[in-house]
Design an enzyme around this catalytic site. Structure first.
Site, PDB file in Angstrom:
ATOM      1  N   TYR A 156       0.806  -1.224   0.000  1.00  0.00           N
ATOM      2  CA  TYR A 156       0.000   0.000   0.000  1.00  0.00           C
ATOM      3  C   TYR A 156       0.843   1.281   0.000  1.00  0.00           C
ATOM      4  O   TYR A 156       0.307   2.373   0.041  1.00  0.00           O
ATOM      5  CB  TYR A 156      -0.904   0.041   1.243  1.00  0.00           C
ATOM      6  CG  TYR A 156      -2.156  -0.776   1.129  1.00  0.00           C
ATOM      7  CD1 TYR A 156      -2.211  -1.909   0.327  1.00  0.00           C
ATOM      8  CD2 TYR A 156      -3.299  -0.429   1.821  1.00  0.00           C
ATOM      9  CE1 TYR A 156      -3.348  -2.666   0.237  1.00  0.00           C
ATOM     10  CE2 TYR A 156      -4.449  -1.183   1.734  1.00  0.00           C
ATOM     11  CZ  TYR A 156      -4.460  -2.306   0.940  1.00  0.00           C
ATOM     12  OH  TYR A 156      -5.600  -3.049   0.857  1.00  0.00           O
ATOM     13  N   LYS A 226       1.594 -13.899   5.879  1.00  0.00           N
ATOM     14  CA  LYS A 226       1.728 -14.877   4.794  1.00  0.00           C
ATOM     15  C   LYS A 226       3.215 -15.170   4.592  1.00  0.00           C
ATOM     16  O   LYS A 226       3.730 -15.193   3.462  1.00  0.00           O
ATOM     17  CB  LYS A 226       1.120 -14.316   3.502  1.00  0.00           C
ATOM     18  CG  LYS A 226      -0.384 -14.357   3.437  1.00  0.00           C
ATOM     19  CD  LYS A 226      -0.974 -15.750   3.322  1.00  0.00           C
ATOM     20  CE  LYS A 226      -0.649 -16.405   1.990  1.00  0.00           C
ATOM     21  NZ  LYS A 226      -1.149 -17.799   1.928  1.00  0.00           N
ATOM     22  N   ASP A 279      -4.623 -16.969   5.470  1.00  0.00           N
ATOM     23  CA  ASP A 279      -5.773 -17.696   4.911  1.00  0.00           C
ATOM     24  C   ASP A 279      -6.395 -18.614   5.961  1.00  0.00           C
ATOM     25  O   ASP A 279      -7.623 -18.721   6.072  1.00  0.00           O
ATOM     26  CB  ASP A 279      -5.418 -18.455   3.629  1.00  0.00           C
ATOM     27  CG  ASP A 279      -4.025 -19.041   3.635  1.00  0.00           C
ATOM     28  OD1 ASP A 279      -3.152 -18.521   4.349  1.00  0.00           O
ATOM     29  OD2 ASP A 279      -3.801 -20.040   2.941  1.00  0.00           O
ATOM     30  N   ASP A 303      -6.271  -5.214   6.005  1.00  0.00           N
ATOM     31  CA  ASP A 303      -7.414  -4.658   5.299  1.00  0.00           C
ATOM     32  C   ASP A 303      -8.506  -5.721   5.173  1.00  0.00           C
ATOM     33  O   ASP A 303      -9.679  -5.503   5.487  1.00  0.00           O
ATOM     34  CB  ASP A 303      -6.945  -4.181   3.910  1.00  0.00           C
ATOM     35  CG  ASP A 303      -7.870  -3.133   3.332  1.00  0.00           C
ATOM     36  OD1 ASP A 303      -8.896  -2.842   3.953  1.00  0.00           O
ATOM     37  OD2 ASP A 303      -7.570  -2.626   2.232  1.00  0.00           O
TER      38      ASP A 303
END
Ligand code: NAD
Length: 414
Positions: A156, A226, A279, A303
């Site tokens: 971002y 992740k 996830d 987010d």
């Protein structure tokens, strides 16, 4: 507004807020439903502060401009004037309604720019269910988390080049020829964005989550990442967190339970420090939300995670948020929903998100009693099922009320 130096919030040398009884607080009204939710929030905060502190305390509201209103007033295609940034820096704490992101002209999100310009590196989102709020999950009462999302780095950051630019050609040339990268497909038509994550950025975010857990006697901090795929960014984020736990908080690895732990210095209880791949986390918040408490996560994951968690407890209409720099003390509290142009001006918007953001703001100021009174009042009004349209249509036997009626009911209950 009555503004003199006595009314300006100060920061002590050990980064604690020194809050006068009548602090100046800038507010951005916001676009679309912004004026309706802001007016509701100000009425409720004024009433709660006045009643709670017997008129000894009050807020000196100072309107500052951003979004469409700034563009109209400044008439120079200015959406986020320097004056607004300067006022927030001067007065330290601000609150804002939603801002429209203008389409076209390459205009970036005003919210992202505000966070970056003021280096508000923590996006804090408490996620808690209010009894009676319609929810798509079976046990929304099991969801009680607070998300610390990194706000200043990651994909971002805006370090990116469009697929047809000369700059992207240079970057791709460098990657291929200097760095030996071979797996960029369709390299003549390929945009590039940079994912940057640093030790400083990661550690200050995770430290804020840990300090929150200590101060509020929470049971665990979970790093959501992740790192299995993106080892040098997301993986490093976790490793920097572990480093912090071991070195700054004297943590240890609990072999039996396969997790790190550190002691809460306030009460000697163990706080668990664990991690979860993003996830899996998005599944687990539906399957076993009780396992999670304080969450520390990266910008992009944060987010997704924040809005997904918000959906579990009734959606963005009731989710508050804050963007905070714990070093300078500067903070901007905000509604988490957008400008809702489809219902703007109809007096039917749910103002809870901004009201609860103001409740967070009062706690940040140390005015916990006024915050508690707002929290109790909103809980009671929702429990009695007198709610705005977004909730009323999903609740059995609800009484529909307008935004202003909902506001008056909360004021009545304070
Ligand atoms: P949105 O949140 O404005 O609206 C999505 C849907 O939810 C709409 O149907 C709306 O009516 C409803 N809704 C939203 N908030 C509600 C509330 N408090 N009460 C009742 N219903 C509510 O999202 P969008 O339509 O994707 O975005 C509209 C504009 O808002 C865009 O310009 C976007 O960039 C901006 N936006 C701003 C922020 C922010 O300032 N923090 C956040 C998200 C979107």
């Amino acid at each position: 507004m009555n503004s003199n130096n006595e009314n300006i919030i100060q920061i002590s040398e050990d980064c604690k807020l020194i809050v006068p009884d009548n602090p100046v607080i800038p507010f951005i009204e916001g676009d679309g439903v912004g004026p309706e939710v802001t007016s509701s929030m100000i009425k409720i905060v004024n009433h709660s502060v006045s009643e709670t502190y017997n008129k000894k305390r009050s807020i000196n509201w100072l309107e500052v401009f951003a979004g469409e209103k700034a563009n109209k007033i400044f008439k120079k295609d200015i959406w986020l004037p320097q004056e607004t940034l300067d006022a927030i820096s001067k007065y330290k704490i601000a609150i804002k309604g939603p801002l429209m992101t203008p389409t076209g002209g390459g205009q970036r999100s005003l919210n992202v720019r505000l966070r970056q310009k003021l280096d508000l590196y923590v996006c804090q989102r408490p996620i808690k269910w209010f009894e009676g709020v319609p929810s798509p999950v079976i046990t929304p009462q099991a969801v009680n988390m607070i998300v610390f999302r990194e706000n200043s780095e990651d994909i971002y950051s805006g370090i990116e080049w469009p697929h047809d630019s000369n700059d992207v050609k240079k970057v791709i040339h460098f990657l291929k020829n200097e760095m030996g990268v071979e797996n960029i497909i369709d390299s003549d038509n390929c945009g590039i964005g940079i994912k940057n994550m640093s030790s400083l950025g990661s550690k200050r975010l995770i430290k804020a989550a840990i300090e929150y857990a200590i101060e509020h006697d929470r049971s665990s901090v979970t790093v959501v990442h992740k790192g299995n795929i993106m080892k040098f960014t997301e993986g490093a984020f976790l490793n920097w967190g572990i480093d912090l736990i071991l070195k700054k908080y004297h943590g240890f690895f609990d072999e039996k339970n396969k997790c790190y732990k550190f002691k809460n210095p306030n009460n000697e209880k163990d706080i668990i420090f664990k991690d979860c791949i993003c996830d899996a986390f998005l599944q687990n918040i539906l399957l076993k939300p009780k396992d999670y408490d304080v969450i520390a996560t990266t910008n992009l994951n944060g987010d997704y995670v924040s809005d997904s968690l918000a959906a579990c407890v009734g959606g963005i209409g009731i989710s508050p948020g804050a963007n905070i720099n714990y070093t300078t003390g500067e903070a901007v509290f905000e509604a988490t929903h957008g400008t809702a142009p489809d219902i703007a001006g109809e007096n039917i918007v749910n103002p809870s998100s901004l009201i609860l953001s103001a409740e967070m703001m009062l706690r940040y100021l140390g005015w916990n009693e006024a915050a508690n009174n707002i929290m109790n009042a909103i809980e009671k009004v929702i429990k009695q099922k007198t709610v705005t349209a977004d909730f009323a249509y999903q609740m059995e036997n609800a009484t529909l009320c307008s935004c202003s009626e909902f506001t008056d009911l909360i004021i009545e209950k304070i």
